[in-house]
Design a protein around this motif. Sequence first.
Motif, mmCIF file in Angstrom:
data_model
loop_
_atom_site.group_PDB
_atom_site.id
_atom_site.type_symbol
_atom_site.label_atom_id
_atom_site.label_comp_id
_atom_site.label_asym_id
_atom_site.label_seq_id
_atom_site.Cartn_x
_atom_site.Cartn_y
_atom_site.Cartn_z
ATOM 1 N N LEU A 1 -3.037 31.136 -62.852
ATOM 2 C CA LEU A 1 -1.913 31.779 -63.523
ATOM 3 C C LEU A 1 -1.277 30.923 -64.610
ATOM 4 C CD1 LEU A 1 -0.106 33.327 -60.419
ATOM 5 C CD2 LEU A 1 -1.759 34.421 -61.947
ATOM 6 N N LYS A 2 -1.631 29.625 -64.672
ATOM 7 C CA LYS A 2 -0.968 28.696 -65.591
ATOM 8 C C LYS A 2 0.549 28.792 -65.391
ATOM 9 C CE LYS A 2 -3.364 25.982 -68.379
ATOM 10 N NZ LYS A 2 -3.540 26.289 -69.792
ATOM 11 N N LEU A 3 0.982 28.640 -64.127
ATOM 12 C CA LEU A 3 2.391 28.832 -63.792
ATOM 13 C C LEU A 3 2.909 27.648 -62.970
ATOM 14 C CD1 LEU A 3 4.742 30.853 -64.057
ATOM 15 C CD2 LEU A 3 4.028 31.823 -61.858
ATOM 16 N N PRO A 4 3.154 26.508 -63.612
ATOM 17 C CA PRO A 4 3.768 25.390 -62.897
ATOM 18 C C PRO A 4 5.252 25.656 -62.669
ATOM 19 C CG PRO A 4 3.551 24.846 -65.206
ATOM 20 C CD PRO A 4 2.894 26.190 -65.032
ATOM 21 N N TYR A 5 5.790 25.079 -61.603
ATOM 22 C CA TYR A 5 7.215 25.176 -61.321
ATOM 23 C C TYR A 5 7.927 23.917 -61.820
ATOM 24 C CZ TYR A 5 6.319 29.180 -58.195
ATOM 25 O OH TYR A 5 5.962 30.394 -57.668
ATOM 26 N N ASP B 1 12.812 28.052 -64.384
ATOM 27 C CA ASP B 1 11.570 27.387 -64.770
ATOM 28 C C ASP B 1 10.459 28.394 -65.033
ATOM 29 O OD1 ASP B 1 11.608 28.097 -62.096
ATOM 30 O OD2 ASP B 1 10.760 26.210 -61.365
ATOM 31 N N VAL B 2 10.332 29.376 -64.149
ATOM 32 C CA VAL B 2 9.311 30.407 -64.324
ATOM 33 C C VAL B 2 9.575 31.213 -65.595
ATOM 34 C CG1 VAL B 2 8.296 32.495 -63.320
ATOM 35 C CG2 VAL B 2 8.879 30.549 -61.852
ATOM 36 N N ASP B 3 10.830 31.529 -65.823
ATOM 37 C CA ASP B 3 11.210 32.289 -67.016
ATOM 38 C C ASP B 3 10.805 31.554 -68.292
ATOM 39 O OD1 ASP B 3 12.947 34.400 -68.458
ATOM 40 O OD2 ASP B 3 13.900 32.522 -69.062
ATOM 41 N N LEU B 4 11.051 30.243 -68.333
ATOM 42 C CA LEU B 4 10.701 29.457 -69.524
ATOM 43 C C LEU B 4 9.192 29.345 -69.685
ATOM 44 C CD1 LEU B 4 11.860 27.807 -71.894
ATOM 45 C CD2 LEU B 4 11.616 25.777 -70.449
ATOM 46 N N VAL B 5 8.484 29.068 -68.601
ATOM 47 C CA VAL B 5 7.029 28.910 -68.679
ATOM 48 C C VAL B 5 6.362 30.205 -69.127
ATOM 49 C CG1 VAL B 5 4.947 28.564 -67.284
ATOM 50 C CG2 VAL B 5 6.867 26.994 -67.063
ATOM 51 N N ARG B 6 6.875 31.336 -68.685
ATOM 52 C CA ARG B 6 6.307 32.620 -69.116
ATOM 53 C C ARG B 6 6.473 32.809 -70.618
ATOM 54 N NH1 ARG B 6 7.895 37.886 -65.998
ATOM 55 N NH2 ARG B 6 6.211 38.638 -67.337
ATOM 56 N N ARG B 7 7.596 32.368 -71.165
ATOM 57 C CA ARG B 7 7.812 32.489 -72.605
ATOM 58 C C ARG B 7 6.985 31.467 -73.397
ATOM 59 N NH1 ARG B 7 13.277 31.330 -73.446
ATOM 60 N NH2 ARG B 7 13.734 31.095 -71.240
ATOM 61 N N ILE B 8 6.679 30.341 -72.771
ATOM 62 C CA ILE B 8 5.788 29.367 -73.423
ATOM 63 C C ILE B 8 4.406 29.975 -73.620
ATOM 64 C CG2 ILE B 8 4.550 27.189 -73.069
ATOM 65 C CD1 ILE B 8 7.100 26.161 -71.659
ATOM 66 N N GLY B 9 3.895 30.617 -72.578
ATOM 67 C CA GLY B 9 2.588 31.259 -72.674
ATOM 68 C C GLY B 9 1.447 30.333 -72.286
ATOM 69 N N ARG C 1 -1.524 29.752 -73.583
ATOM 70 C CA ARG C 1 -2.257 29.032 -74.626
ATOM 71 C C ARG C 1 -1.514 27.794 -75.116
ATOM 72 N NH1 ARG C 1 -4.761 33.834 -78.522
ATOM 73 N NH2 ARG C 1 -6.004 34.875 -76.895
ATOM 74 N N ARG C 2 -0.222 27.746 -74.899
ATOM 75 C CA ARG C 2 0.554 26.603 -75.378
ATOM 76 C C ARG C 2 0.914 25.632 -74.260
ATOM 77 N NH1 ARG C 2 4.813 29.827 -79.251
ATOM 78 N NH2 ARG C 2 5.217 30.870 -77.263
ATOM 79 N N LEU C 3 0.326 25.820 -73.076
ATOM 80 C CA LEU C 3 0.650 24.975 -71.932
ATOM 81 C C LEU C 3 -0.561 24.148 -71.522
ATOM 82 C CD1 LEU C 3 2.810 24.289 -69.763
ATOM 83 C CD2 LEU C 3 1.759 26.047 -68.333
ATOM 84 N N VAL C 4 -0.356 22.832 -71.416
ATOM 85 C CA VAL C 4 -1.404 21.893 -71.017
ATOM 86 C C VAL C 4 -1.079 21.367 -69.625
ATOM 87 C CG1 VAL C 4 -2.475 19.662 -71.544
ATOM 88 C CG2 VAL C 4 -1.814 21.199 -73.408
ATOM 89 N N MET C 5 -2.076 21.302 -68.753
ATOM 90 C CA MET C 5 -1.898 20.709 -67.435
ATOM 91 C C MET C 5 -2.398 19.267 -67.486
ATOM 92 S SD MET C 5 -0.384 22.985 -65.700
ATOM 93 C CE MET C 5 -0.334 21.953 -64.227
ATOM 94 N N MET C 6 -1.518 18.330 -67.213
ATOM 95 C CA MET C 6 -1.856 16.911 -67.250
ATOM 96 C C MET C 6 -2.606 16.514 -65.978
ATOM 97 S SD MET C 6 -0.370 16.221 -70.139
ATOM 98 C CE MET C 6 0.123 14.515 -70.401
ATOM 99 N N ARG C 7 -3.269 15.351 -66.037
ATOM 100 C CA ARG C 7 -3.951 14.838 -64.851
ATOM 101 C C ARG C 7 -2.996 14.044 -63.954
ATOM 102 N NH1 ARG C 7 -7.499 13.783 -69.008
ATOM 103 N NH2 ARG C 7 -6.805 11.617 -69.083
ATOM 104 N N ALA C 8 -1.985 13.416 -64.546
ATOM 105 C CA ALA C 8 -1.022 12.633 -63.768
ATOM 106 C C ALA C 8 -0.232 13.537 -62.831
ATOM 107 C CB ALA C 8 -0.075 11.885 -64.706
ATOM 108 N N ARG C 9 0.226 12.964 -61.731
ATOM 109 C CA ARG C 9 0.890 13.747 -60.695
ATOM 110 C C ARG C 9 2.394 13.518 -60.679
ATOM 111 N NH1 ARG C 9 -2.897 11.883 -55.750
ATOM 112 N NH2 ARG C 9 -2.264 9.892 -56.665
#
Length: 231
Positions: A142-146, A172-180, A182-190
Amino acid sequence: MVSVIIPTLNAEATLPRVLAALVPAAVGGLVREVIIVDGGSSDRTFDIAEASGAKFVEAPRGRGPQLAAGANAARGNWFLFLHADTVLEAGWEEEVEKLFEQIATGRIPTAELAAAFRFRLDDFSRRARFLERVVALRCAVLKLPYGDQGLLISRRLYQRIGGFRPLPLMEDVDLVRRIGRRRLVMMRARALTSPQRYLDDGFFRRMSRNALCIALYYLRVPPHFIARIYS
């Protein structure tokens, strides 16, 4: 370059570790400022912020309004939003610097990006490992981080999409949904997060409640009603 924004409410037990993880990035010049946005703490949160050299801002209680107030006070070109019980693992700053380098050299074609870290729970139980796998699946599909995974976002993108809204929950969910996606990168760091909420409520009860709340959000149930269920 990066303004770190941390909303707090009686966070004296967890805030020192969160701030300590930012020191290498501050020494290296990546982190320009740390902003503690407090919602009315009655413990030593202010003293900890003052001792660390962080900027202390007071705001109406609520993570959404506090995060928005922190962004308004920030000077950096990038914002890093962190929960007050979320500790970035050692070396996170190197990965962020690499991201910025790829943007500067054109390998990533736009600076209007956001990034989140991998979720890790500060607990050694099997239940914690199961929850981490569930979160990883959610982020992959879903590309939906909290918010407890941290959120790094360029000022330009943050302003373009309207920033955090004054919601009682799901900011947080509201902002991430507006980011979309394609514009969200998941990092490897935890990002290592306190398990206290899950220990207090029970892992599967908390997970079920979170799932119900996100389902209600997508069904457009008003956030103030979801907040009553969540609490």
